[in-house]
Motif scaffolding. Structure first.
Motif, PDB file in Angstrom:
ATOM      1  N   VAL A   1       1.034  -1.164   0.134  1.00 38.62           N
ATOM      2  CA  VAL A   1      -0.073   0.028  -0.079  1.00 38.62           C
ATOM      3  C   VAL A   1       0.720   1.148   0.117  1.00 38.62           C
ATOM      4  CG1 VAL A   1      -1.765   1.291   1.326  1.00 38.62           C
ATOM      5  CG2 VAL A   1      -1.779  -1.242   1.353  1.00 38.62           C
ATOM      6  N   GLU A   2       0.601   2.126  -0.844  1.00 37.33           N
ATOM      7  CA  GLU A   2       1.384   3.428  -0.951  1.00 37.33           C
ATOM      8  C   GLU A   2       1.280   4.167   0.094  1.00 37.33           C
ATOM      9  OE1 GLU A   2       2.294   7.399  -3.641  1.00 37.33           O
ATOM     10  OE2 GLU A   2       0.789   5.744  -4.293  1.00 37.33           O
ATOM     11  N   ASP A   3       1.949   4.590   0.839  1.00 31.16           N
ATOM     12  CA  ASP A   3       1.979   5.083   2.266  1.00 31.16           C
ATOM     13  C   ASP A   3       1.153   6.303   2.363  1.00 31.16           C
ATOM     14  OD1 ASP A   3       2.238   5.793   4.745  1.00 31.16           O
ATOM     15  OD2 ASP A   3       4.083   5.553   5.206  1.00 31.16           O
ATOM     16  N   GLY A   4       0.001   6.519   2.458  1.00 34.45           N
ATOM     17  CA  GLY A   4      -1.044   7.527   2.588  1.00 34.45           C
ATOM     18  C   GLY A   4      -1.846   7.222   3.695  1.00 34.45           C
ATOM     19  N   ARG A   5      -1.238   7.135   5.053  1.00 33.21           N
ATOM     20  CA  ARG A   5      -1.826   6.588   6.082  1.00 33.21           C
ATOM     21  C   ARG A   5      -3.231   7.194   6.326  1.00 33.21           C
ATOM     22  NH1 ARG A   5       2.869   3.928   9.805  1.00 33.21           N
ATOM     23  NH2 ARG A   5       4.301   3.839   7.866  1.00 33.21           N
ATOM     24  N   GLY A   6      -3.206   8.409   5.980  1.00 34.17           N
ATOM     25  CA  GLY A   6      -4.353   9.411   6.322  1.00 34.17           C
ATOM     26  C   GLY A   6      -5.505   8.917   5.339  1.00 34.17           C
ATOM     27  N   LEU A   7      -5.157   8.410   4.127  1.00 31.69           N
ATOM     28  CA  LEU A   7      -5.968   7.936   3.119  1.00 31.69           C
ATOM     29  C   LEU A   7      -6.311   6.486   3.140  1.00 31.69           C
ATOM     30  CD1 LEU A   7      -4.439   9.979   0.015  1.00 31.69           C
ATOM     31  CD2 LEU A   7      -6.446  10.732   1.411  1.00 31.69           C
ATOM     32  N   ALA A   8      -5.388   5.505   3.419  1.00 30.24           N
ATOM     33  CA  ALA A   8      -5.427   4.450   3.474  1.00 30.24           C
ATOM     34  C   ALA A   8      -5.555   3.349   4.870  1.00 30.24           C
ATOM     35  CB  ALA A   8      -4.365   3.507   2.694  1.00 30.24           C
ATOM     36  N   GLY A   9      -5.353   4.254   5.962  1.00 36.71           N
ATOM     37  CA  GLY A   9      -5.588   3.664   7.181  1.00 36.71           C
ATOM     38  C   GLY A   9      -6.589   2.639   7.387  1.00 36.71           C
ATOM     39  N   ARG A  10      -7.625   3.085   7.180  1.00 34.72           N
ATOM     40  CA  ARG A  10      -8.957   2.018   7.147  1.00 34.72           C
ATOM     41  C   ARG A  10      -8.815   0.790   6.523  1.00 34.72           C
ATOM     42  NH1 ARG A  10     -15.130   3.463   5.713  1.00 34.72           N
ATOM     43  NH2 ARG A  10     -16.074   1.487   6.780  1.00 34.72           N
ATOM     44  N   LEU A  11      -8.092   0.859   5.251  1.00 36.83           N
ATOM     45  CA  LEU A  11      -8.042  -0.264   4.866  1.00 36.83           C
ATOM     46  C   LEU A  11      -7.156  -1.137   5.061  1.00 36.83           C
ATOM     47  CD1 LEU A  11      -8.505  -1.875   1.847  1.00 36.83           C
ATOM     48  CD2 LEU A  11      -6.596  -0.366   0.895  1.00 36.83           C
ATOM     49  N   VAL A  12      -5.910  -0.471   5.660  1.00 37.55           N
ATOM     50  CA  VAL A  12      -4.781  -1.230   5.990  1.00 37.55           C
ATOM     51  C   VAL A  12      -5.247  -2.024   7.456  1.00 37.55           C
ATOM     52  CG1 VAL A  12      -2.337  -1.253   6.888  1.00 37.55           C
ATOM     53  CG2 VAL A  12      -2.934  -0.152   4.785  1.00 37.55           C
ATOM     54  N   ARG A  13      -6.004  -1.372   8.122  1.00 33.07           N
ATOM     55  CA  ARG A  13      -6.393  -1.904   9.493  1.00 33.07           C
ATOM     56  C   ARG A  13      -7.206  -2.824   9.103  1.00 33.07           C
ATOM     57  NH1 ARG A  13      -6.344   3.564  10.890  1.00 33.07           N
ATOM     58  NH2 ARG A  13      -8.777   3.688  10.344  1.00 33.07           N
ATOM     59  N   THR A  14      -8.185  -2.906   8.143  1.00 27.55           N
ATOM     60  CA  THR A  14      -9.224  -3.909   7.790  1.00 27.55           C
ATOM     61  C   THR A  14      -8.515  -5.077   7.211  1.00 27.55           C
ATOM     62  OG1 THR A  14     -10.926  -2.167   7.337  1.00 27.55           O
ATOM     63  CG2 THR A  14     -11.183  -4.710   6.618  1.00 27.55           C
ATOM     64  N   LEU A  15      -7.359  -4.964   6.471  1.00 23.45           N
ATOM     65  CA  LEU A  15      -6.687  -6.106   5.862  1.00 23.45           C
ATOM     66  C   LEU A  15      -5.921  -6.845   6.955  1.00 23.45           C
ATOM     67  CD1 LEU A  15      -5.273  -4.500   2.970  1.00 23.45           C
ATOM     68  CD2 LEU A  15      -7.234  -5.976   2.673  1.00 23.45           C
ATOM     69  N   ILE A  16      -5.287  -6.123   7.824  1.00 23.05           N
ATOM     70  CA  ILE A  16      -4.679  -6.591   9.043  1.00 23.05           C
ATOM     71  C   ILE A  16      -5.284  -7.455   9.669  1.00 23.05           C
ATOM     72  CG2 ILE A  16      -3.148  -6.176  10.777  1.00 23.05           C
ATOM     73  CD1 ILE A  16      -1.720  -3.874   9.204  1.00 23.05           C
ATOM     74  N   GLY A  17      -6.515  -6.730  10.196  1.00 22.36           N
ATOM     75  CA  GLY A  17      -7.351  -7.385  10.937  1.00 22.36           C
ATOM     76  C   GLY A  17      -7.944  -8.731  10.478  1.00 22.36           C
ATOM     77  N   HIS A  18      -8.073  -9.024   9.126  1.00 18.48           N
ATOM     78  CA  HIS A  18      -8.270 -10.078   8.558  1.00 18.48           C
ATOM     79  C   HIS A  18      -7.265 -11.222   8.159  1.00 18.48           C
ATOM     80  CE1 HIS A  18     -12.067  -8.039   8.033  1.00 18.48           C
ATOM     81  NE2 HIS A  18     -12.512  -9.315   7.869  1.00 18.48           N
ATOM     82  N   GLY A  19      -5.931 -10.676   8.974  1.00 16.66           N
ATOM     83  CA  GLY A  19      -4.840 -11.754   8.547  1.00 16.66           C
ATOM     84  C   GLY A  19      -3.938 -11.533   7.509  1.00 16.66           C
ATOM     85  N   ALA A  20      -4.171 -10.426   6.801  1.00 18.12           N
ATOM     86  CA  ALA A  20      -3.343 -10.130   5.506  1.00 18.12           C
ATOM     87  C   ALA A  20      -2.233  -9.577   5.830  1.00 18.12           C
ATOM     88  CB  ALA A  20      -4.143  -9.316   4.351  1.00 18.12           C
ATOM     89  N   GLU A  21      -1.088  -9.819   4.820  1.00 18.66           N
ATOM     90  CA  GLU A  21       0.166  -9.549   5.183  1.00 18.66           C
ATOM     91  C   GLU A  21       0.212  -8.182   4.361  1.00 18.66           C
ATOM     92  OE1 GLU A  21       5.112 -10.725   4.422  1.00 18.66           O
ATOM     93  OE2 GLU A  21       3.274 -12.137   3.665  1.00 18.66           O
ATOM     94  N   VAL A  22       0.520  -6.936   4.893  1.00 20.37           N
ATOM     95  CA  VAL A  22       0.682  -5.660   4.308  1.00 20.37           C
ATOM     96  C   VAL A  22       2.114  -5.120   4.542  1.00 20.37           C
ATOM     97  CG1 VAL A  22      -0.464  -3.452   4.455  1.00 20.37           C
ATOM     98  CG2 VAL A  22      -1.924  -5.502   4.999  1.00 20.37           C
ATOM     99  N   VAL A  23       2.520  -4.202   3.565  1.00 19.59           N
ATOM    100  CA  VAL A  23       3.714  -3.551   3.534  1.00 19.59           C
ATOM    101  C   VAL A  23       3.210  -2.124   3.235  1.00 19.59           C
ATOM    102  CG1 VAL A  23       5.282  -5.188   3.466  1.00 19.59           C
ATOM    103  CG2 VAL A  23       4.666  -4.117   1.333  1.00 19.59           C
ATOM    104  N   TRP A  24       3.898  -1.189   3.614  1.00 15.41           N
ATOM    105  CA  TRP A  24       3.628   0.326   3.458  1.00 15.41           C
ATOM    106  C   TRP A  24       4.936   0.693   2.095  1.00 15.41           C
ATOM    107  CZ3 TRP A  24      -0.607   2.978   4.494  1.00 15.41           C
ATOM    108  CH2 TRP A  24      -1.160   2.704   5.638  1.00 15.41           C
ATOM    109  N   VAL A  25       4.526   1.326   1.050  1.00 16.42           N
ATOM    110  CA  VAL A  25       5.451   1.454   0.090  1.00 16.42           C
ATOM    111  C   VAL A  25       5.744   2.993   0.208  1.00 16.42           C
ATOM    112  CG1 VAL A  25       6.047   1.588  -2.339  1.00 16.42           C
ATOM    113  CG2 VAL A  25       4.805  -0.325  -1.289  1.00 16.42           C
ATOM    114  N   PRO A  26       6.827   3.286   0.332  1.00 17.12           N
ATOM    115  CA  PRO A  26       7.382   4.914   0.564  1.00 17.12           C
ATOM    116  C   PRO A  26       6.723   5.623  -0.788  1.00 17.12           C
ATOM    117  CG  PRO A  26       9.405   3.563   1.108  1.00 17.12           C
ATOM    118  CD  PRO A  26       8.212   2.554   0.411  1.00 17.12           C
TER     119      PRO A  26
END
Length: 124
Positions: A58-83
């Motif tokens: 996920v392109e690091d836009g935590r203000g834009l993608a925070g909800r998505l990333v939290r949901t993915l991690i909550g479902h056990g997905a492997e997630v990395v931030w891309v600078p």
């Protein structure tokens, strides 16, 4: 098992996802709204591709993608931030018409081969 990298370009009202294989070849692309229904549609789309291990980049836009990333991690997905700087370099080298998918093809192949070496793994 081969890896599929799903690159996410987050925006205020939509997220564009590009799935690439371990060779960086584009498999599919999807744009969804940022609401719960869009995130669910994205999860289902990814599951249909998941005959392989999936890494979400996920392109690091935590203000834009925070909800998505939290949901993915909550479902056990492997997630990395891309600078964003790394994505900007990829976009600068890409042709204008295919900018999003071409940039993620480059990032996908990099991430699949050097998993975690240039990306900040973590949670929001």
């Amino acid at each position: 098992m081969s890896m599929v990298v799903i690159g996410i370009d987050p925006h205020k009202s939509s997220h564009t996802a590009v799935a690439v294989d371990h060779n960086g070849r584009k498999l599919a692309q999807k744009t969804v709204k940022t609401d719960a229904g869009g995130i669910l549609a994205l999860w289902r789309w990814a599951a249909a591709l998941a005959s392989a291990q999936v890494l979400w980049a996920v392109e690091d836009g935590r203000g834009l993608a925070g909800r998505l990333v939290r949901t993915l991690i909550g479902h056990g997905a492997e997630v990395v931030w891309v600078p964003p700087k790394l994505m900007a370099q990829c976009r600068a080298r890409s042709c204008h018409d295919n900018r999003v998918s071409h940039g993620w093809t480059r990032i996908g192949s990099l991430t699949a081969t050097q998993k975690g070496s240039t990306c900040d793994r973590g949670h929001t």
